[in-house]
Motif scaffolding. Sequence first.
Motif, PDB file in Angstrom:
ATOM      1  N   GLY A   1       1.992   7.416  -6.688  1.00  0.00           N
ATOM      2  CA  GLY A   1       0.775   8.046  -7.173  1.00  0.00           C
ATOM      3  C   GLY A   1      -0.357   7.069  -7.421  1.00  0.00           C
ATOM      4  O   GLY A   1      -1.352   7.585  -8.006  1.00  0.00           O
ATOM      5  N   GLN A   2      -0.588   5.819  -7.049  1.00  0.00           N
ATOM      6  CA  GLN A   2      -1.500   4.852  -7.315  1.00  0.00           C
ATOM      7  C   GLN A   2      -2.456   4.983  -6.111  1.00  0.00           C
ATOM      8  O   GLN A   2      -2.491   3.889  -5.271  1.00  0.00           O
ATOM      9  N   ALA A   3      -3.241   6.270  -5.908  1.00  0.00           N
ATOM     10  CA  ALA A   3      -3.835   6.184  -4.647  1.00  0.00           C
ATOM     11  C   ALA A   3      -5.081   5.365  -4.473  1.00  0.00           C
ATOM     12  O   ALA A   3      -5.301   4.661  -3.343  1.00  0.00           O
ATOM     13  N   ASP A   4      -5.700   5.065  -5.466  1.00  0.00           N
ATOM     14  CA  ASP A   4      -6.994   3.967  -5.456  1.00  0.00           C
ATOM     15  C   ASP A   4      -6.235   2.681  -5.048  1.00  0.00           C
ATOM     16  O   ASP A   4      -6.907   2.041  -4.309  1.00  0.00           O
ATOM     17  N   ILE A   5      -5.188   2.302  -5.558  1.00  0.00           N
ATOM     18  CA  ILE A   5      -4.672   0.892  -5.210  1.00  0.00           C
ATOM     19  C   ILE A   5      -4.094   0.844  -3.860  1.00  0.00           C
ATOM     20  O   ILE A   5      -4.488   0.146  -2.968  1.00  0.00           O
ATOM     21  N   ALA A   6      -3.705   1.762  -3.436  1.00  0.00           N
ATOM     22  CA  ALA A   6      -3.177   2.280  -1.984  1.00  0.00           C
ATOM     23  C   ALA A   6      -4.323   2.016  -1.082  1.00  0.00           C
ATOM     24  O   ALA A   6      -4.184   1.225   0.115  1.00  0.00           O
ATOM     25  N   LEU A   7      -5.253   2.833  -1.080  1.00  0.00           N
ATOM     26  CA  LEU A   7      -6.492   2.763  -0.429  1.00  0.00           C
ATOM     27  C   LEU A   7      -7.104   1.464  -0.349  1.00  0.00           C
ATOM     28  O   LEU A   7      -7.406   0.931   0.947  1.00  0.00           O
ATOM     29  N   SER A   8      -7.364   0.655  -1.405  1.00  0.00           N
ATOM     30  CA  SER A   8      -7.736  -0.526  -1.463  1.00  0.00           C
ATOM     31  C   SER A   8      -6.933  -1.662  -0.753  1.00  0.00           C
ATOM     32  O   SER A   8      -7.403  -2.240   0.236  1.00  0.00           O
ATOM     33  N   MET A   9      -5.490  -1.451  -0.844  1.00  0.00           N
ATOM     34  CA  MET A   9      -4.811  -2.460  -0.114  1.00  0.00           C
ATOM     35  C   MET A   9      -4.860  -1.971   1.663  1.00  0.00           C
ATOM     36  O   MET A   9      -4.842  -2.760   2.495  1.00  0.00           O
ATOM     37  N   TYR A  10      -4.939  -0.824   1.910  1.00  0.00           N
ATOM     38  CA  TYR A  10      -5.060  -0.356   3.459  1.00  0.00           C
ATOM     39  C   TYR A  10      -6.396  -0.891   3.679  1.00  0.00           C
ATOM     40  O   TYR A  10      -6.411  -1.432   4.996  1.00  0.00           O
ATOM     41  N   GLY A  11      -7.383  -0.843   3.079  1.00  0.00           N
ATOM     42  CA  GLY A  11      -8.645  -1.466   3.484  1.00  0.00           C
ATOM     43  C   GLY A  11      -8.626  -2.947   3.707  1.00  0.00           C
ATOM     44  O   GLY A  11      -9.258  -3.478   4.755  1.00  0.00           O
TER      45      GLY A  11
ATOM     46  N   PRO B   1      17.521  25.304  -0.112  1.00  0.00           N
ATOM     47  CA  PRO B   1      17.975  23.743   0.045  1.00  0.00           C
ATOM     48  C   PRO B   1      17.337  22.791  -0.213  1.00  0.00           C
ATOM     49  O   PRO B   1      17.393  21.880  -0.621  1.00  0.00           O
ATOM     50  N   LEU B   2      16.159  23.038   0.581  1.00  0.00           N
ATOM     51  CA  LEU B   2      14.940  21.950   0.491  1.00  0.00           C
ATOM     52  C   LEU B   2      14.637  21.747  -0.950  1.00  0.00           C
ATOM     53  O   LEU B   2      14.459  20.356  -1.370  1.00  0.00           O
ATOM     54  N   ALA B   3      14.425  22.589  -1.592  1.00  0.00           N
ATOM     55  CA  ALA B   3      14.015  22.411  -3.053  1.00  0.00           C
ATOM     56  C   ALA B   3      14.917  21.809  -3.978  1.00  0.00           C
ATOM     57  O   ALA B   3      14.636  21.266  -5.015  1.00  0.00           O
ATOM     58  N   ARG B   4      16.231  21.682  -3.824  1.00  0.00           N
ATOM     59  CA  ARG B   4      17.074  21.079  -4.268  1.00  0.00           C
ATOM     60  C   ARG B   4      17.465  19.483  -4.018  1.00  0.00           C
ATOM     61  O   ARG B   4      18.070  18.919  -4.822  1.00  0.00           O
ATOM     62  N   ARG B   5      16.720  19.140  -3.154  1.00  0.00           N
ATOM     63  CA  ARG B   5      16.896  17.613  -2.790  1.00  0.00           C
ATOM     64  C   ARG B   5      16.198  16.954  -3.944  1.00  0.00           C
ATOM     65  O   ARG B   5      14.909  17.428  -4.335  1.00  0.00           O
ATOM     66  N   PRO B   6      16.678  15.792  -4.340  1.00  0.00           N
ATOM     67  CA  PRO B   6      15.995  14.881  -5.571  1.00  0.00           C
ATOM     68  C   PRO B   6      14.498  14.458  -4.725  1.00  0.00           C
ATOM     69  O   PRO B   6      14.309  14.012  -3.405  1.00  0.00           O
ATOM     70  N   GLY B   7      13.520  14.403  -5.671  1.00  0.00           N
ATOM     71  CA  GLY B   7      12.242  13.945  -5.143  1.00  0.00           C
ATOM     72  C   GLY B   7      11.282  14.691  -4.010  1.00  0.00           C
ATOM     73  O   GLY B   7      10.604  13.821  -3.742  1.00  0.00           O
ATOM     74  N   VAL B   8      11.639  15.754  -4.037  1.00  0.00           N
ATOM     75  CA  VAL B   8      10.704  16.754  -3.027  1.00  0.00           C
ATOM     76  C   VAL B   8       9.424  16.739  -3.759  1.00  0.00           C
ATOM     77  O   VAL B   8       9.459  17.014  -4.800  1.00  0.00           O
ATOM     78  N   PRO B   9       8.289  17.059  -2.958  1.00  0.00           N
ATOM     79  CA  PRO B   9       6.986  17.182  -3.701  1.00  0.00           C
ATOM     80  C   PRO B   9       7.175  18.621  -4.435  1.00  0.00           C
ATOM     81  O   PRO B   9       7.829  19.701  -3.826  1.00  0.00           O
ATOM     82  N   PRO B  10       6.263  18.707  -5.412  1.00  0.00           N
ATOM     83  CA  PRO B  10       6.115  19.912  -6.173  1.00  0.00           C
ATOM     84  C   PRO B  10       5.827  21.132  -5.327  1.00  0.00           C
ATOM     85  O   PRO B  10       6.103  22.374  -5.675  1.00  0.00           O
ATOM     86  N   ARG B  11       5.041  21.023  -4.255  1.00  0.00           N
ATOM     87  CA  ARG B  11       4.505  22.091  -3.526  1.00  0.00           C
ATOM     88  C   ARG B  11       5.772  22.802  -2.790  1.00  0.00           C
ATOM     89  O   ARG B  11       5.633  24.070  -2.583  1.00  0.00           O
ATOM     90  N   VAL B  12       6.872  22.149  -2.811  1.00  0.00           N
ATOM     91  CA  VAL B  12       8.061  22.993  -1.932  1.00  0.00           C
ATOM     92  C   VAL B  12       8.490  24.100  -3.188  1.00  0.00           C
ATOM     93  O   VAL B  12       8.911  24.905  -2.777  1.00  0.00           O
TER      94      VAL B  12
ATOM     95  N   ALA C   1       0.626  -1.194   0.123  1.00  0.00           N
ATOM     96  CA  ALA C   1      -0.032  -0.077  -0.139  1.00  0.00           C
ATOM     97  C   ALA C   1       0.941   1.121  -0.120  1.00  0.00           C
ATOM     98  O   ALA C   1       0.659   2.107  -0.881  1.00  0.00           O
ATOM     99  N   ALA C   2       2.055   1.121   0.866  1.00  0.00           N
ATOM    100  CA  ALA C   2       2.743   2.333   0.738  1.00  0.00           C
ATOM    101  C   ALA C   2       3.455   2.817  -0.377  1.00  0.00           C
ATOM    102  O   ALA C   2       3.611   3.848  -0.807  1.00  0.00           O
ATOM    103  N   ALA C   3       3.819   1.481  -1.079  1.00  0.00           N
ATOM    104  CA  ALA C   3       4.772   1.765  -2.386  1.00  0.00           C
ATOM    105  C   ALA C   3       3.892   2.204  -3.462  1.00  0.00           C
ATOM    106  O   ALA C   3       4.116   3.098  -4.191  1.00  0.00           O
ATOM    107  N   ALA C   4       2.480   1.745  -3.235  1.00  0.00           N
ATOM    108  CA  ALA C   4       1.436   2.300  -4.435  1.00  0.00           C
ATOM    109  C   ALA C   4       1.199   3.695  -4.130  1.00  0.00           C
ATOM    110  O   ALA C   4       1.282   4.508  -5.135  1.00  0.00           O
ATOM    111  N   GLU C   5       0.907   4.207  -3.016  1.00  0.00           N
ATOM    112  CA  GLU C   5       0.852   5.538  -2.715  1.00  0.00           C
ATOM    113  C   GLU C   5       1.981   6.495  -3.205  1.00  0.00           C
ATOM    114  O   GLU C   5       1.651   7.641  -3.766  1.00  0.00           O
ATOM    115  N   ALA C   6       3.083   6.050  -2.804  1.00  0.00           N
ATOM    116  CA  ALA C   6       4.432   6.875  -3.150  1.00  0.00           C
ATOM    117  C   ALA C   6       4.620   6.650  -4.663  1.00  0.00           C
ATOM    118  O   ALA C   6       5.116   7.885  -4.928  1.00  0.00           O
TER     119      ALA C   6
END
Length: 247
Positions: free
Chosen positions: A41-51, A188-199, A34-39
Amino acid sequence: MLAALLGLLILSACASQDGPAVREPDGAARLRVAAAAEASGQADIALSMYGVAAAAEPGRAEVQARFAGALARAGHLVQAEEVLNRALAHHPDDIGLLSQLGRLRVREGAAEPALDIFDRVLARAPRDVAALDGRGVALDLLGRHAEAQVSYRAGMAQAPANVAIANNLAMSLLLSGHAAEALLILEPLARRPGVPPRVATNLAIARAAAGDAAGGRALLAGQPTEADLDAIVGGLGGGPAAWPGQS
């Protein structure tokens, strides 16, 4: 105008009938999937697995907390509260469940109840990073930015690499009129690889608020628009305000 900023800030196993039965994954494996699916971007699969994991282990507080968190992130706040209330009836002092309830209250804009919950968690676990972060967000919602920043910094002392809490601290500083300090965190936070776009978006806002409007717009790639950015920065200039940071 500040509403625009809030929006910016504020994720089966089956068996063959012909062959041998395939062993169902245990709870830990379900949570990993579930965590891998959410990471990814597969939110529906993640939610299903958590359920699935929550249904298989109704008495395990950690699993119920993870399921409730996934429901809340998907916008199913009523269902998330139902899951938490059922689990808390059996585990009233569980830190994970209480932290998820606090986050749920933050999502609902109920800052005072959220603060009470996070204080309850921190009374039992003073170094709990999620609770320190959540407490900071609740305090920011109440306009108590200096106190919020103390809580964020305490969380960062425990988890220096935590992107979410660093981002929340920066935005709290920005909203309390300390754009230069916010930039020292966000650059420096924005230069880290893989940070969310909101940063990157928050960095753009901070640059504009610090007087570098062109530098802020250069980061945006059209989202938000220049008019949106001007409105956000103008709103910030009107004084500090609360915001529902996303941890």
